[in-house]
Design an enzyme around this catalytic site. Structure first.
Site, PDB file in Angstrom:
ATOM      1  N   GLU A 165       0.783  -1.246  -0.157  1.00  0.00           N
ATOM      2  CA  GLU A 165       0.068  -0.053  -0.007  1.00  0.00           C
ATOM      3  C   GLU A 165       0.965   1.062  -0.169  1.00  0.00           C
ATOM      4  O   GLU A 165       1.761   1.256   0.587  1.00  0.00           O
ATOM      5  CB  GLU A 165      -1.032   0.100   1.133  1.00  0.00           C
ATOM      6  CG  GLU A 165      -1.799   1.164   1.428  1.00  0.00           C
ATOM      7  CD  GLU A 165      -2.373   1.085   3.094  1.00  0.00           C
ATOM      8  OE1 GLU A 165      -2.653  -0.069   3.492  1.00  0.00           O
ATOM      9  OE2 GLU A 165      -3.045   2.190   3.310  1.00  0.00           O
ATOM     10  N   GLU A 169      -2.626  10.563   2.548  1.00  0.00           N
ATOM     11  CA  GLU A 169      -3.775  10.820   3.599  1.00  0.00           C
ATOM     12  C   GLU A 169      -3.903  12.173   4.108  1.00  0.00           C
ATOM     13  O   GLU A 169      -2.985  12.879   4.419  1.00  0.00           O
ATOM     14  CB  GLU A 169      -3.619   9.644   4.512  1.00  0.00           C
ATOM     15  CG  GLU A 169      -3.853   8.417   4.063  1.00  0.00           C
ATOM     16  CD  GLU A 169      -4.291   7.349   5.325  1.00  0.00           C
ATOM     17  OE1 GLU A 169      -5.424   6.784   5.422  1.00  0.00           O
ATOM     18  OE2 GLU A 169      -3.304   7.067   6.049  1.00  0.00           O
ATOM     19  N   TRP A 257     -13.445   8.606   4.754  1.00  0.00           N
ATOM     20  CA  TRP A 257     -13.802   7.482   5.583  1.00  0.00           C
ATOM     21  C   TRP A 257     -13.813   7.903   7.266  1.00  0.00           C
ATOM     22  O   TRP A 257     -13.259   9.251   7.429  1.00  0.00           O
ATOM     23  CB  TRP A 257     -13.074   6.266   5.595  1.00  0.00           C
ATOM     24  CG  TRP A 257     -11.581   6.416   6.042  1.00  0.00           C
ATOM     25  CD1 TRP A 257     -10.698   6.820   4.830  1.00  0.00           C
ATOM     26  CD2 TRP A 257     -10.729   5.974   7.010  1.00  0.00           C
ATOM     27  NE1 TRP A 257      -9.322   6.727   5.435  1.00  0.00           N
ATOM     28  CE2 TRP A 257      -9.508   6.237   6.698  1.00  0.00           C
ATOM     29  CE3 TRP A 257     -11.023   5.426   8.095  1.00  0.00           C
ATOM     30  CZ2 TRP A 257      -8.483   6.039   7.587  1.00  0.00           C
ATOM     31  CZ3 TRP A 257      -9.992   5.397   9.195  1.00  0.00           C
ATOM     32  CH2 TRP A 257      -8.586   5.588   8.801  1.00  0.00           C
ATOM     33  N   THR A 268      -5.967   6.201  16.628  1.00  0.00           N
ATOM     34  CA  THR A 268      -6.450   6.686  15.132  1.00  0.00           C
ATOM     35  C   THR A 268      -7.482   7.958  15.234  1.00  0.00           C
ATOM     36  O   THR A 268      -7.331   8.900  14.609  1.00  0.00           O
ATOM     37  CB  THR A 268      -7.466   5.527  14.824  1.00  0.00           C
ATOM     38  OG1 THR A 268      -6.620   4.302  14.669  1.00  0.00           O
ATOM     39  CG2 THR A 268      -8.088   5.819  13.247  1.00  0.00           C
TER      40      THR A 268
END
Ligand SMILES: *[C@@H]1O[C@H](CO)[C@@H](O)[C@H](O)[C@H]1NC(C)=O
Ligand SMILES: *[C@@H]1O[C@H](CO)[C@@H](O)[C@H](O)[C@H]1NC(C)=O
Ligand SMILES: *[C@@H]1O[C@H](CO)[C@@H](O)[C@H](O)[C@H]1NC(C)=O
Ligand SMILES: *[C@@H]1O[C@H](CO)[C@@H](O)[C@H](O)[C@H]1NC(C)=O
Ligand SMILES: *[C@@H]1O[C@H](CO)[C@@H](O)[C@H](O)[C@H]1NC(C)=O
Ligand SMILES: *[C@@H]1O[C@H](CO)[C@@H](O)[C@H](O)[C@H]1NC(C)=O
Ligand SMILES: *[C@@H]1O[C@H](CO)[C@@H](O)[C@H](O)[C@H]1NC(C)=O
Ligand SMILES: *[C@@H]1O[C@H](CO)[C@@H](O)[C@H](O)[C@H]1NC(C)=O
Ligand SMILES: *[C@@H]1O[C@H](CO)[C@@H](O)[C@H](O)[C@H]1NC(C)=O
Length: 367
Positions: A165, A169, A257, A268
């Site tokens: 990946e 972001e 998201w 997070t």
């Protein structure tokens, strides 16, 4: 960190299945059985669309259980019309000539100016689209405007079926910067960390070009044509001599998201700028949070020129390698027995009985 399935969704997936049939989970040490040979991107065994985008060859019944992956093609995607986007990935049959993108979850909208809107609502859990074609090295530039709300993350990434990946972001409370990151087979390699690159004019109000320039020996992140970070393959070599560099064909994914929700870990939530305020006036008036994508350009950089009949990438048989070998093949990517057909047969009863959220894993039930 990229778009992850929320805990409630996983729970509802599992709950739905225990009610209907036991659903086998899979990973690289626990492969799928031949009766449900394909390991989906969420780690469940099945057939049909389980064998398409995201199907993990290393966790499936055999290395060839997943359908071959549509080969890279140079393109400049714009979104003035959305006819090249299949709005529900469940119905994809693997034909990348028909669609450039599939919507994996959530809802896309058109902006008045012809950009693609990705929406986040309290109910939809965010929106993610994936390219139907894979890139096995190449330069990808997305021109986009990010969300600007704490807890809401906008992302532009490449993701392989074994979870190599590469990320751009944008946590919503940081509208003057972007963050770069990468993973090798789902883990952050020991020698590297994410980067923060900034001093941008407001990323919500202004378009910027974010580039992932992924070549065989080096990976470069750029903003508006200026390199902000370079990583060499050799930089990723661990003490054991193994290079942990993204090396497998990857789909391009764009998403918005909800990182700032209680189901996320505390780290997070903090990274994303706190819990999402669902009473935000922007949310109240529009009915959703959103990010806008104006264009995505892809220039392929396969390690050698592909033959003219190249259709797909397939994983090689060399399982002793830490990063599997990839071959270019003329095998079709179209799964003729796929969901598109079986979903019609199963429409009504099974869909309604199972309910929303479980659609990604339905293939197995409809055989
Ligand atoms: C792999 O899946 C098996 C069966 O579901 C499970 O027991 C095991 O813990 C999993 N391994 C990993 C590394 O997740
Ligand atoms: C995409 O746009 C660039 C810049 O205009 C151009 O050089 C390139 O040929 C285009 N690629 C395709 C596949 O149309
Ligand atoms: C894929 O889609 C294209 C365009 O709709 C169509 O011409 C072609 O026959 C399809 N290929 C297969 C194998 O179904
Ligand atoms: C896709 O279609 C399935 C089956 O009709 C449905 O259950 C699911 O909610 C749809 N997904 C999206 C994102 O609309
Ligand atoms: C976007 O607009 C185009 C052209 O008006 C239309 O064909 C398409 O269905 C729209 N898509 C969505 C998701 O609203
Ligand atoms: C940010 O950009 C401004 C204007 O170009 C410049 O004056 C400033 O030094 C830059 N700051 C950093 C941290 O690069
Ligand atoms: C999330 O957690 C916070 C703090 O524990 C709590 O105040 C809030 O009610 C929770 N929200 C939801 C939707 O559960
Ligand atoms: C398999 O991969 C390993 C590690 O990359 C390599 O040394 C070996 O030569 C490969 N074997 C074959 C048969 O390609
Ligand atoms: C696919 O490639 C193989 C060799 O790799 C060749 O024998 C075969 O004829 C090709 N098939 C088609 C349909 O081109």
């Amino acid at each position: 960190m990229s778009f992850k399935l929320s805990i409630p969704l996983v729970v509802s997936l599992l709950a739905s299945f225990s009610a209907v049939s036991a659903q086998t989970q899979c990973n690289a040490t626990s492969l799928c059985p031949s009766s449900a040979p394909c390991c989906s991107e969420f780690g469940f065994c099945g057939t049909g669309d389980f064998c398409l985008g995201g199907c993990n060859p290393l966790a499936s019944n055999t290395l060839t259980s997943c359908m071959p992956e549509p080969v890279c093609q140079n393109a400049n995607h714009t979104f003035k019309d959305t006819s090249r986007i299949l709005t529900n990935a469940t119905y994809f049959d693997g034909n990348a000539t028909k669609y450039d993108w599939v919507v994996n979850s959530g809802t896309i909208i058109n902006s008045t100016a012809g950009e693609l809107g990705l929406t986040l609502t309290e109910d939809n859990g965010g929106t993610r689209i994936s390219s139907t074609r894979y890139v096995h090295y190449g330069t990808i530039t997305a021109r986009l405007k990010t969300g600007k709300w704490g807890g809401v993350v906008t992302a532009f990434i490449t993701m392989s079926d074994i979870k190599d990946e590469i990320d751009w972001e944008f946590p919503g409370d940081q509208v003057t910067e972007g963050q770069s990151n990468f993973f090798w087979q789902g883990v952050i390699p020991q020698k590297t960390v994410g980067g923060t690159h900034g001093n941008l004019t407001d990323t919500f109000s202004n378009y910027h070009d974010y580039t992932i320039d992924w070549q065989e020996d080096a990976l470069t992140w750029a903003i508006d044509g200026q390199t902000v970070r370079t990583l060499k393959r050799s930089d990723t070599t661990g003490d054991d001599g193994v290079s942990r560099y993204p090396s497998t064909p990857s789909r391009v994914q764009l998403s918005i998201w909800p990182a700032g929700i209680n189901a996320s870990g505390q780290g997070t939530i903090e990274w994303a700028g706190g819990l999402i305020n669902w009473d935000d006036p922007d949310y109240k008036s529009a009915g959703h949070f959103y990010a806008l994508v104006e264009s995505v350009s892809i220039t392929c950089a396969d390690s050698k020129a592909n033959p003219s009949d190249a259709q797909s990438y397939v994983y090689g048989k060399n399982t002793s390698a830490f990063s599997p070998q990839i071959a270019v093949s003329n095998e079709t990517t179209v799964n003729s027995g796929a969901m598109a057909l079986r979903a019609l047969a199963g429409a009504g009863g099974v869909w309604t009985a199972i309910g929303a959220g479980a659609f990604m894993a339905l293939g197995a039930l409809l055989v």
